[in-house]
Design a protein around this motif. Sequence first.
Motif, PDB file in Angstrom:
ATOM      1  N   TYR A 103       0.856  -1.290   0.112  1.00 43.51           N
ATOM      2  CA  TYR A 103       0.032   0.011   0.088  1.00 43.51           C
ATOM      3  C   TYR A 103       1.113   1.191  -0.242  1.00 43.51           C
ATOM      4  O   TYR A 103       0.461   2.195  -0.662  1.00 43.51           O
ATOM      5  N   TRP A 121      -4.421   1.768  -7.361  1.00 43.15           N
ATOM      6  CA  TRP A 121      -5.305   1.279  -6.154  1.00 43.15           C
ATOM      7  C   TRP A 121      -6.646   0.795  -6.925  1.00 43.15           C
ATOM      8  O   TRP A 121      -7.173  -0.325  -6.163  1.00 43.15           O
ATOM      9  N   ASN A 164      -9.241  -2.175  -0.228  1.00 39.11           N
ATOM     10  CA  ASN A 164      -8.675  -2.758   1.280  1.00 39.11           C
ATOM     11  C   ASN A 164      -8.935  -1.451   2.125  1.00 39.11           C
ATOM     12  O   ASN A 164      -9.507  -0.578   1.926  1.00 39.11           O
ATOM     13  N   THR A 165      -8.754  -1.921   3.380  1.00 37.21           N
ATOM     14  CA  THR A 165      -9.034  -1.046   4.394  1.00 37.21           C
ATOM     15  C   THR A 165      -8.320   0.260   4.456  1.00 37.21           C
ATOM     16  O   THR A 165      -8.721   1.372   4.543  1.00 37.21           O
ATOM     17  N   TRP A 166      -7.073   0.229   3.540  1.00 41.61           N
ATOM     18  CA  TRP A 166      -6.436   1.775   3.609  1.00 41.61           C
ATOM     19  C   TRP A 166      -7.097   2.556   2.396  1.00 41.61           C
ATOM     20  O   TRP A 166      -7.264   3.895   2.419  1.00 41.61           O
ATOM     21  N   ASP A 167      -7.531   1.885   1.536  1.00 42.17           N
ATOM     22  CA  ASP A 167      -8.163   2.726   0.355  1.00 42.17           C
ATOM     23  C   ASP A 167      -9.477   3.163   0.903  1.00 42.17           C
ATOM     24  O   ASP A 167      -9.820   4.329   0.894  1.00 42.17           O
ATOM     25  N   SER A 219      -0.228  -7.324  -1.956  1.00 37.05           N
ATOM     26  CA  SER A 219      -1.565  -6.673  -1.678  1.00 37.05           C
ATOM     27  C   SER A 219      -2.543  -7.691  -2.217  1.00 37.05           C
ATOM     28  O   SER A 219      -2.865  -8.224  -3.178  1.00 37.05           O
ATOM     29  N   TRP A 270      -0.896  -4.909   6.430  1.00 33.76           N
ATOM     30  CA  TRP A 270      -1.879  -3.900   7.032  1.00 33.76           C
ATOM     31  C   TRP A 270      -2.877  -3.808   5.868  1.00 33.76           C
ATOM     32  O   TRP A 270      -3.837  -3.101   6.258  1.00 33.76           O
ATOM     33  N   ASP A 271      -2.749  -3.893   4.756  1.00 31.88           N
ATOM     34  CA  ASP A 271      -3.967  -3.616   3.471  1.00 31.88           C
ATOM     35  C   ASP A 271      -4.842  -4.656   3.541  1.00 31.88           C
ATOM     36  O   ASP A 271      -5.026  -5.441   2.612  1.00 31.88           O
ATOM     37  N   TRP A 331       1.501   5.934   6.127  1.00 33.46           N
ATOM     38  CA  TRP A 331       0.347   5.815   6.887  1.00 33.46           C
ATOM     39  C   TRP A 331      -0.415   6.962   7.116  1.00 33.46           C
ATOM     40  O   TRP A 331      -0.341   8.005   6.477  1.00 33.46           O
TER      41      TRP A 331
END
Length: 478
Positions: free
Chosen positions: A25, A31, A39-42, A88, A130-131, A431
Amino acid sequence: FDRGCWAINYTFPDNFLFGTATSSYQIEGAWNESGKGENTWDWYTHNYPERILDRTNGDIACDSYHKYEEDIKLLKELGVDFYRFSLSWTRIFPSGFPNNVNYEGINYYNKILNLLAANNITAMVTLFHWDLPQRLMELGGLTNPRFIAFYTEYARTAFEFFGDRVKYWLTFNEPFQTCMFSYGDTRLAPALGMSGIADYLCGHNLLKAHAAAYHLYNTTYRSKYEGKIAISISAEWFEPNNTYDEAAADRVRQFWYGIHMHPIFSSEGDYPEVVKEYIATQSSLEGYKRSRLPQFTPDEINYIKGTSDFMGLNHYNTYLATNASSTSLETSYYNDIQASYWLSSSNMEDSDTARIVPWGFRKLLVWVKNTFNDPEIFVTENGYYDFGDIDDRGRISFYGQYLEALLEAIYIDNVKVIAYTAWTLMDNFEWNLGYEYKYGIYYVNFTDPDRPRIPKSSAYFIKNVIGNRTVVSYDRVV
Ligand code: GBH
């Protein structure tokens, strides 16, 4: 003392490995291209831009999705032995669920692995940095025990497609940050803020998922591919503020990383006693009928124990710690610890050298050796932020001193450190701190749509360390 020049006391052992690291990420961008799912970061950066320091996101980032060839040229230029990067999940399974592989995602990683091999650079692949697929998050993410099965199928797919070219697998990056900052705290996506409950559930399932992936690799792929599989645990050093704070400092260590190391690396397995005891006591004071820390069955303890071929260790900072009995009955991970701690440099925030505490790194390595039966330690991250200087003397000073501390740990303390990874290859999406904080040894111009990469002074420094297998004075390399 003058740190402009280092005494050349030690050279790195012949089989010692050097590399740099990134994560999907933070560098890929693209993306929503080529079938990738959300994903959670998007989701987090698109819905809560104000939670990111400069309101940015990883939509484009370093555009490594399109520029991986150039990235691998940088690695070649540095002369690294290996490259640590992450997959990813939603490029491979767009929804997160383990059906309908997205072959465009598979192809992307195939191209990277093939090019690394062609350049003689060993691949170290992190499965989860994390993603998390957003759909899985909607089901509770890592707090849902079903996560273990979904994760294991994702790992199986990665082993199947990429196992022939991956020498080192890392199951998870940093259980502490993953669980305490995303589920307990509100620092990282999805910022649930259910401290003292969601963080422990997350850690519990993470350890089981890690062990499941390890066993799967061990029984099905190891004999074919002869790779290694481990976990990366972030460990800051906690130094007692006063001599009488040793117990408090050690408690903080146990709560930050003992909680994830002990189940895997100790001979008896399970969570550390002190962690179980403090959470149980605090839970009962708060009116819970049972401890908020979930329990492993004896079978689970054995299933998790010993499931890492080496210890992946990420290290950044040294903190001071002191005993602090909290009378608060608010449920929180922080109250469970009954100690407080602060960055050893927090009173000198702007001073470059104040953030450089190499003896803390050395003490950490010795602590790990003594606490967990002298494991092989693979430093999977170590690095330093600044605000973007190309002539990044602060970073050179950091790397020089931390590498010297590492050599002392090897030669004086007999710690089995087998590799070192500089975080990070190039400036990237940091982040919650966006693009303001820079950790790269290559500079990336984020205002140029082409995202050109330029070596910083520290890139030359690292190249020289690798080439000379010793910590060379930067006066001679810059
Ligand atoms: C790692 O997290 C991550 O794996 C990586 O993705 C990330 O880019 C990298 O660190 C840098 O942050 O403590 O005030 O000096 C480790 C957690 C949190 C450690 C921020 C360094 C620096 C701020 N990192 N911290 S400070």
